[in-house]
Motif scaffolding. Structure first.
Motif, PDB file in Angstrom:
ATOM      1  N   MET A   1     -30.737  68.770   3.287  1.00 48.20           N
ATOM      2  CA  MET A   1     -29.995  68.711   4.905  1.00 48.20           C
ATOM      3  C   MET A   1     -30.610  69.831   5.655  1.00 48.20           C
ATOM      4  O   MET A   1     -31.376  70.001   6.785  1.00 48.20           O
ATOM      5  N   CYS A   2     -30.641  71.505   4.982  1.00 51.36           N
ATOM      6  CA  CYS A   2     -31.009  71.730   5.748  1.00 51.36           C
ATOM      7  C   CYS A   2     -32.912  71.811   6.235  1.00 51.36           C
ATOM      8  O   CYS A   2     -33.513  72.680   7.207  1.00 51.36           O
ATOM      9  N   PHE A   3     -33.478  71.233   5.546  1.00 51.70           N
ATOM     10  CA  PHE A   3     -34.399  71.756   5.204  1.00 51.70           C
ATOM     11  C   PHE A   3     -35.485  70.760   6.250  1.00 51.70           C
ATOM     12  O   PHE A   3     -36.193  70.829   7.458  1.00 51.70           O
ATOM     13  N   PHE A   4     -34.626  69.553   6.516  1.00 49.54           N
ATOM     14  CA  PHE A   4     -34.942  68.575   7.479  1.00 49.54           C
ATOM     15  C   PHE A   4     -34.279  69.044   8.773  1.00 49.54           C
ATOM     16  O   PHE A   4     -35.099  68.801  10.065  1.00 49.54           O
ATOM     17  N   ALA A   5     -33.337  69.405   9.032  1.00 47.88           N
ATOM     18  CA  ALA A   5     -32.383  70.044  10.364  1.00 47.88           C
ATOM     19  C   ALA A   5     -33.484  71.170  10.550  1.00 47.88           C
ATOM     20  O   ALA A   5     -34.478  71.322  12.019  1.00 47.88           O
ATOM     21  N   THR A   6     -34.444  72.328   9.740  1.00 50.44           N
ATOM     22  CA  THR A   6     -35.127  73.017  10.105  1.00 50.44           C
ATOM     23  C   THR A   6     -36.032  72.666  10.344  1.00 50.44           C
ATOM     24  O   THR A   6     -37.254  72.988  11.998  1.00 50.44           O
ATOM     25  N   ALA A   7     -36.811  71.674  10.022  1.00 53.64           N
ATOM     26  CA  ALA A   7     -38.400  70.411  10.306  1.00 53.64           C
ATOM     27  C   ALA A   7     -37.907  70.228  11.329  1.00 53.64           C
ATOM     28  O   ALA A   7     -39.243  69.961  12.538  1.00 53.64           O
ATOM     29  N   PHE A   8     -36.952  69.809  11.960  1.00 53.90           N
ATOM     30  CA  PHE A   8     -36.433  68.480  12.810  1.00 53.90           C
ATOM     31  C   PHE A   8     -36.785  70.268  14.757  1.00 53.90           C
ATOM     32  O   PHE A   8     -37.337  69.826  15.502  1.00 53.90           O
ATOM     33  N   CYS A   9     -36.163  71.558  14.398  1.00 52.59           N
ATOM     34  CA  CYS A   9     -35.863  72.348  14.606  1.00 52.59           C
ATOM     35  C   CYS A   9     -37.271  72.794  15.373  1.00 52.59           C
ATOM     36  O   CYS A   9     -38.406  73.689  16.417  1.00 52.59           O
ATOM     37  N   THR A  10     -38.375  73.189  14.536  1.00 49.51           N
ATOM     38  CA  THR A  10     -39.723  73.685  14.310  1.00 49.51           C
ATOM     39  C   THR A  10     -40.513  72.384  15.327  1.00 49.51           C
ATOM     40  O   THR A  10     -41.275  73.310  15.595  1.00 49.51           O
TER      41      THR A  10
ATOM     42  N   GLN B   1     -31.899  57.298  -3.552  1.00 51.65           N
ATOM     43  CA  GLN B   1     -30.774  56.952  -2.389  1.00 51.65           C
ATOM     44  C   GLN B   1     -30.016  58.608  -1.381  1.00 51.65           C
ATOM     45  O   GLN B   1     -29.498  58.393  -0.312  1.00 51.65           O
ATOM     46  N   VAL B   2     -29.501  59.653  -2.417  1.00 49.00           N
ATOM     47  CA  VAL B   2     -28.939  60.456  -1.811  1.00 49.00           C
ATOM     48  C   VAL B   2     -30.073  61.388  -1.014  1.00 49.00           C
ATOM     49  O   VAL B   2     -30.036  61.623  -0.077  1.00 49.00           O
ATOM     50  N   PHE B   3     -30.982  61.603  -1.461  1.00 47.84           N
ATOM     51  CA  PHE B   3     -31.981  62.303  -1.135  1.00 47.84           C
ATOM     52  C   PHE B   3     -32.491  61.520   0.719  1.00 47.84           C
ATOM     53  O   PHE B   3     -32.336  62.213   1.448  1.00 47.84           O
ATOM     54  N   LEU B   4     -32.309  60.829   0.364  1.00 44.50           N
ATOM     55  CA  LEU B   4     -32.658  59.375   1.931  1.00 44.50           C
ATOM     56  C   LEU B   4     -31.506  60.342   2.714  1.00 44.50           C
ATOM     57  O   LEU B   4     -31.597  60.199   4.308  1.00 44.50           O
ATOM     58  N   ALA B   5     -30.124  59.948   2.636  1.00 44.97           N
ATOM     59  CA  ALA B   5     -28.864  60.270   3.427  1.00 44.97           C
ATOM     60  C   ALA B   5     -29.097  61.631   4.099  1.00 44.97           C
ATOM     61  O   ALA B   5     -28.466  61.898   4.532  1.00 44.97           O
ATOM     62  N   ALA B   6     -29.033  62.489   3.039  1.00 51.05           N
ATOM     63  CA  ALA B   6     -28.961  64.263   3.028  1.00 51.05           C
ATOM     64  C   ALA B   6     -30.273  64.412   4.337  1.00 51.05           C
ATOM     65  O   ALA B   6     -30.341  65.236   5.231  1.00 51.05           O
ATOM     66  N   ALA B   7     -31.137  64.130   4.372  1.00 52.85           N
ATOM     67  CA  ALA B   7     -32.632  63.541   4.992  1.00 52.85           C
ATOM     68  C   ALA B   7     -32.238  63.412   6.809  1.00 52.85           C
ATOM     69  O   ALA B   7     -32.330  64.171   7.822  1.00 52.85           O
ATOM     70  N   VAL B   8     -31.361  62.453   6.810  1.00 53.49           N
ATOM     71  CA  VAL B   8     -30.830  61.591   7.627  1.00 53.49           C
ATOM     72  C   VAL B   8     -30.029  62.553   8.532  1.00 53.49           C
ATOM     73  O   VAL B   8     -29.914  62.845   9.224  1.00 53.49           O
TER      74      VAL B   8
END
Length: 361
Positions: A219-228, A86-93
């Motif tokens: 958080m940074c991984f998913f932010a980077t994926a979004f920008c990718t 659940q923490v992983f999903l929240a961090a991803a969002v």
């Protein structure tokens, strides 16, 4: 013995809080300056610049690896990661929202001088206060309301007097696009900070700094994926080699700016989440705001940016807003401490009275 241990723990928390404040200072002052350097010397890729804000996330693997090896020495069966689903999903969002915020901010930096964008980002404290009130029940005081008003007026002053500040060759439309994109970035990050604090509160597991680093990495991984994704759509990957060759400072310095941009921005995010862990999202927003004059001064020194009267008024209002907020927080903490001491004295007196009653035949 327990009192001494508690005092030592509190002292260590203050030391780590100060360290995270220093790390945030490096990122908060250096990030906008090096990003602006990318744009004024020939860089044009906004999605790529957004990507660099969180693209340095593999750096976090270093302290995580050290932490794991130390744990494994004492406990061979220790887990590699602590984070629950659940923490992983929240961090991803939150990471995806951070990626969008990166784009808004990079767009603003591309169109505005650092001194202007920094003043606009100061309004983030007002947004942080509002969202902290809604999400983590942070109470408003007369001081915080005054702060919100002052920061808002400061942003309005900048918006009403923009002609002398617009970079050469930029239209009114482009300037105001950058202006409102930066305001949007301030508002969104003002939401993200309390969301991170709420995630800590609702984690449902022991919150350690190692877990905080894991959250930041996700958080940074998913932010980077979004920008990718944005870079792929905008065909930035094909344009980077050509842009590097045409860069005013030379190809080698282009990649140097890019690498250091990623490193410095990681300092910003690591410092921000560290302060939230050791204190609150509110203090994180306050530290970002109080560094405003430093960023302003560096922008004027290194980029010879104009500092007109309206910027001076806006800076004064922003600092006034910060001081008001800080005094309010200090008064509230003093009141809470006094209340806690009174409760402890009352409990002690009741306990003594009870013992005397028992001892009396």
């Amino acid at each position: 013995m327990e009192v001494q241990t508690a005092t030592t723990t509190a002292a260590m928390r203050r030391i780590f809080l100060i360290i995270n404040c220093i790390i945030l200072s490096v990122g908060n002052c250096g990030g906008p300056l090096i990003m602006r350097l990318y744009f004024i010397r020939g860089g044009k890729r906004i999605w790529f610049s957004s990507w660099l804000e969180t693209g340095g996330w593999p750096i976090i693997l270093i302290p995580l690896l050290v932490s794991y090896l130390l744990r494994r020495r004492n406990n061979p069966g220790t887990e590699l990661f602590f984070m629950k689903h659940q923490v992983f999903l929240a961090a991803a969002v939150i990471g995806i929202l951070t990626g969008f915020d990166d784009y808004l901010y990079a767009y603003g930096i591309a169109k505005l001088p650092v001194s202007t964008s920094s003043l606009l980002i100061a309004t983030q404290l007002a947004f942080t206060a509002a969202f902290a009130f809604l999400l983590v029940k942070q109470k408003f005081t007369a001081y915080s309301i005054n702060s919100v008003v002052l920061l808002t007026v400061g942003a309005v002053v900048l918006g009403l007097h923009s002609n002398g500040d617009r970079p050469q060759g930029e239209s009114d439309k482009q300037y105001f696009e950058g202006f409102f994109m930066t305001l949007g970035a301030a508002a969104l990050y003002g939401l993200i900070l309390p969301m991170v604090e709420l995630m800590y509160l609702k984690a449902g597991q022991a919150l350690t700094y190692t877990l905080v680093l894991e959250i930041q990495m996700v958080m940074c991984f998913f932010a980077t994926a979004f920008c990718t994704v944005g870079m792929l759509i905008n065909k930035d990957f094909q344009a980077i080699p050509r842009e590097a060759k045409e860069y005013e400072l030379g190809e080698a310095k282009y990649y140097l700016v890019v690498v250091w941009s990623a490193v410095i921005w990681q300092c910003f995010f690591l410092g921000a989440i560290g302060i939230i862990f050791y204190s609150s999202s509110l203090l994180s927003g306050i530290v970002i705001t109080v560094l405003l004059p430093v960023t302003e001064l560096l922008a004027v020194i290194f980029y010879h940016e104009k500092f007109q009267s309206e910027k001076g008024v806006s800076l004064f209002l922003s600092l006034w807003g910060f001081i008001s907020y800080f005094l309010g927080e200090k008064a509230k903490m003093s009141k809470e401490k006094k209340k806690k001491n009174n409760e402890m004295i009352t409990e002690s007196e009741m306990s003594t009275h009870h013992q005397q009653s028992v001892a009396t035949p």
